[in-house]
Scaffold this active site. Structure first.
Site, PDB file in Angstrom:
ATOM      1  N   VAL A  99      -2.615   4.320   1.630  1.00 49.63           N
ATOM      2  CA  VAL A  99      -3.931   3.807   2.005  1.00 49.63           C
ATOM      3  C   VAL A  99      -4.835   3.870   0.787  1.00 49.63           C
ATOM      4  O   VAL A  99      -4.818   4.857   0.032  1.00 49.63           O
ATOM      5  CB  VAL A  99      -4.550   4.638   3.153  1.00 49.63           C
ATOM      6  CG1 VAL A  99      -5.941   4.112   3.513  1.00 49.63           C
ATOM      7  CG2 VAL A  99      -3.640   4.637   4.375  1.00 49.63           C
ATOM      8  N   CYS A 100      -5.623   2.812   0.589  1.00 48.10           N
ATOM      9  CA  CYS A 100      -6.618   2.781  -0.471  1.00 48.10           C
ATOM     10  C   CYS A 100      -5.947   3.052  -1.834  1.00 48.10           C
ATOM     11  O   CYS A 100      -4.873   2.529  -2.117  1.00 48.10           O
ATOM     12  CB  CYS A 100      -7.727   3.783  -0.152  1.00 48.10           C
ATOM     13  SG  CYS A 100      -9.257   3.577  -1.076  1.00 48.10           S
ATOM     14  N   THR A 101      -6.539   3.900  -2.662  1.00 43.74           N
ATOM     15  CA  THR A 101      -5.974   4.143  -3.996  1.00 43.74           C
ATOM     16  C   THR A 101      -4.717   5.007  -3.959  1.00 43.74           C
ATOM     17  O   THR A 101      -4.101   5.230  -4.999  1.00 43.74           O
ATOM     18  CB  THR A 101      -7.017   4.787  -4.926  1.00 43.74           C
ATOM     19  OG1 THR A 101      -7.508   5.992  -4.330  1.00 43.74           O
ATOM     20  CG2 THR A 101      -8.179   3.828  -5.169  1.00 43.74           C
ATOM     21  N   THR A 119      -4.740  -2.367  -2.188  1.00 44.80           N
ATOM     22  CA  THR A 119      -5.453  -1.111  -2.399  1.00 44.80           C
ATOM     23  C   THR A 119      -6.945  -1.411  -2.267  1.00 44.80           C
ATOM     24  O   THR A 119      -7.328  -2.527  -1.881  1.00 44.80           O
ATOM     25  CB  THR A 119      -5.127  -0.508  -3.782  1.00 44.80           C
ATOM     26  OG1 THR A 119      -5.735   0.786  -3.886  1.00 44.80           O
ATOM     27  CG2 THR A 119      -5.620  -1.388  -4.922  1.00 44.80           C
TER      28      THR A 119
END
Length: 208
Positions: A99-101, A119
């Site tokens: 998830v995300c970075t 991302t």
């Protein structure tokens, strides 16, 4: 099914707690929070901690691996022990996700080479430098890899996984139980819809 969620100092809470809330409600599922050392791990805002009950050595063959993002992710990209574990777990996992970075940790481990991935919008263009193929989609599934855009997108990814793992009916039941029916008061949740001044303000905050 065992879900291993990776924690490290400086993680973003919703990156991991959103998917936890969904995946933890799937039938016959055990969620294990994994960190370098057992104990409390503090988030990026330094106001919430989650207790990790296991180390990577304790969780050798999880069915699902999930890595969240956060400012602490930068330091973890040179954590050889974590990257080695991600590579090893990926060989037998049913799903390897981020998830995300957190996607950058999978990319740094080399498992996203030639794979489509997403991302947080602020770092999307940098994914190509790790051999991944950046996608602007909110959730990207490529092979047994699933990645989510920024923070709240982890809930969407987890529901997508829930449908693929346990069936659409189960995933929709979980969605109803957690009453996930977003109706935000603003249309500022993406680069395409946010006003220009809000985008610039967000860029300044992220760069500070």
């Amino acid at each position: 099914m065992q879900v291993a969620i990776v924690l490290y100092p400086g993680f973003t809470s919703l990156d991991v707690l959103g998917p936890y809330e969904v995946l933890g409600r799937l039938p016959d599922t055990e969620v294990v929070f994994v960190a370098e050392k057992p104990g409390l791990v503090v988030n990026d805002l330094k106001s919430l901690s989650i207790e990790a009950v296991a180390t990577p050595a304790d969780v050798t063959t999880p069915d699902v691996v999930l890595v969240g993002g956060g400012p602490g992710q930068v330091e973890q990209m040179s954590n050889d022990a974590l990257l080695d574990w991600l590579r090893t777990a990926d060989r037998t996992s049913r799903w390897t996700t981020a998830v995300c970075t957190g996607t950058f940790l999978l990319a740094a481990a080399g498992v996203l080479e030639g794979r489509r991935a997403t991302t947080h919008w602020a770092g999307l263009d940098q994914l190509a430098g790790f051999g991944a193929i950046p996608s602007k989609q909110r959730v990207v599934v490529d092979g047994h890899y699933a990645t989510a855009a920024g923070v709240s997108a982890g809930i969407d990814m987890a529901l997508t996984l829930g449908g693929l793992i346990a069936g659409d009916d189960v995933a929709q039941t979980v969605q109803l139980i957690i009453e996930y029916a977003p109706e935000p008061p603003y249309a500022a949740g993406s680069l395409d819809s946010a006003p220009a001044d809000v985008v610039e303000r967000a860029r300044r905050v992220l760069a500070s």
